[in-house]
Structure formats: C-alpha cells, structure tokens
Design a protein around this motif. Sequence first.
Motif, PDB file in Angstrom:
ATOM      1  N   GLY A 145       0.807  -1.219   0.000  1.00  0.00           N
ATOM      2  CA  GLY A 145       0.000   0.000   0.000  1.00  0.00           C
ATOM      3  C   GLY A 145       0.836   1.261   0.000  1.00  0.00           C
ATOM      4  O   GLY A 145       0.340   2.338  -0.348  1.00  0.00           O
ATOM      5  N   GLU A 147       3.708   3.911  -1.326  1.00  0.00           N
ATOM      6  CA  GLU A 147       4.073   4.377  -2.667  1.00  0.00           C
ATOM      7  C   GLU A 147       5.511   4.864  -2.646  1.00  0.00           C
ATOM      8  O   GLU A 147       5.949   5.481  -1.666  1.00  0.00           O
ATOM      9  CB  GLU A 147       3.122   5.490  -3.124  1.00  0.00           C
ATOM     10  N   LYS A 187       5.751   7.834  -7.371  1.00  0.00           N
ATOM     11  CA  LYS A 187       4.513   7.423  -6.703  1.00  0.00           C
ATOM     12  C   LYS A 187       3.984   6.103  -7.259  1.00  0.00           C
ATOM     13  O   LYS A 187       2.851   6.008  -7.722  1.00  0.00           O
ATOM     14  CB  LYS A 187       3.453   8.517  -6.791  1.00  0.00           C
ATOM     15  N   GLN A 189       2.690   2.335  -6.697  1.00  0.00           N
ATOM     16  CA  GLN A 189       2.044   1.597  -5.600  1.00  0.00           C
ATOM     17  C   GLN A 189       2.671   0.220  -5.394  1.00  0.00           C
ATOM     18  O   GLN A 189       2.895  -0.525  -6.350  1.00  0.00           O
ATOM     19  CB  GLN A 189       0.558   1.418  -5.864  1.00  0.00           C
TER      20      GLN A 189
END
Length: 286
Positions: A145, A147, A187, A189
């Motif tokens: 979860g 990033e 960013k 994931q």
Amino acid sequence: MSSRRTLILLGAIAVGVVAALLLFNYVRGIEDRANNNAKRVDVFAAKAPIKRGIPGKTAVEDGSIGTSKIPQEFKPSTAIASTDEIIKKVALFDIPAGAVIIQGMFVDPAAAQVTFRARLKNPDHVAITVSVDQVRGVGGFLQPGDEVNILVFQDIDTEGAKVTAASPGELPATYVLDSIARYLYQKVQILAVGQNALQTPGEQASTTGTQASAAQAGNTGLITFNVPPQAAQLIAMAQQGGSIYLTLVAEDYQPRPLPPPAPIGSTLPGEDPAQLTPYGPAGNEE
C-alpha cells in the motif's frame, strides 16, 4: 344550555373512540388475512451491515447478528439453526442489514482467501516484482500500500556524450561522483512485500498472514508493484541492469517533473551558499 352542549361533546368523543377501535380491529383483521394468520418463527439475521471477511464469532459477539421473527413461509430452507454454524467461519461477501443468515454466507477462512490476481483492481494493470536489498529498499520499512519513487543510475561519460547537464554550460572536466540518479517513475504503488500482500477492503489478516508479516519485518527484498504493462517493461529493464533504488514518499506527495541533476564537479551542494542543506539554505523548517 351548557349542560346540553357538554353531553353532546361527550357523546361525540365516545363515538370517536368507538370508531377508532373499530378501525384498528378492521386493519388488524386485514393484516391477519393478508398473512393467512401465518406463524412467525425465529431466524438469525444481520442487525447491521457485515463486511466481507468478518469472523462469524465477531459478528455474533458485537451484535451484528441476532434473532429476528419472520413469517414461517418466508424462512429459507438453508437458514442456519444455530450461530455455532458460523462461529469458526468468515463472511464470504458483504452482508446487508436485515438479511437472513443462511448456509454459505460464512465459509472457512481458507475458502475466503482472495487470489493475488483479484488484488489488481485495474484490469489494465499488471504485477511485477523486483529484488532490492535493505539499503535500496528503504531499510526494510516498506509495507503493501506504500508508494515509492523509483530511481535508476546512469554512468557519466567523461566526454559528455551520454549525459546532458540540467543547467546550461559545459560538463566539468572532473567529477566527484561517477554516475547520476534519475527518476524512472514516481509514486508507484506497492502491491506486496515478500508474501505480505495489500489486503482488499473488508479482508481480515489471517493468523498465518500475521505470523508471516512478523517474520518478514526485516523485508525479504522482494517488492511487487501494481503498474501498467508499459511501465512494467521499463522496470524490468532497470532491474536487469541492477540499478533500482527506492525512496518512500508521503501520502500527499505530488509527482512533478524532476530533471536529471548536473554531474557534480568541484563544488558540492553543502559547499554552495545557495543550497547547503537538502531543504535549501535555511534547512528543514517544518
């Protein structure tokens, strides 16, 4: 005259009361006929919404499941007869409030496990795994979860043929560092760290999963990303070159274009009055 009016008023009230009683009995008679005087029986029903993966024991103990009465003809043949049938099981799907609990709504935890493929919510995305050591993997603190930004390294050509400086001017004749770090993606994931996967909404961590997470607290070095196929190609290429470096970003981090840094020549940032610290001359003012 006033005595007569009082009698008339009392008579009107009495007539109203009788009419109300007759109406009540009439409506109740209609309901009884509509239900054919159906016998009402006890069933177990959801008193509140129950999320997928919630253990039956939890739902019973917190009052999410309790007894309710319904006409016998509406009682499902598969309705559970006792909460003992679901105590050691988990909800297979979200159960709305008011639903009668029937067999199959709660299953053994192993049967409720989500396939790893189901964790890819975007049908156009793929999962790809890279291997990084603790230094390149944020010290083993990454969690499903989170990033991250993905950095890759590029060797500096002393002739200036492979790298263009971010600022105008010629490349210096000598370099303090022999490579530069560039952002492959920002960013990104994380879908899983080792065997510890990002849980879907309502999913409960099993005992086995909890133990596995504890055993992997030091980070196995296997990081699985959730990305489009084209991004997976570049990540695979960078992994093949062995130059991947990850940086953890804040939840509200906003990606923005970050040009490659100019190769460092004779002056380091800490020697430049305009920089001095990573946060600027004044330092971290947060």
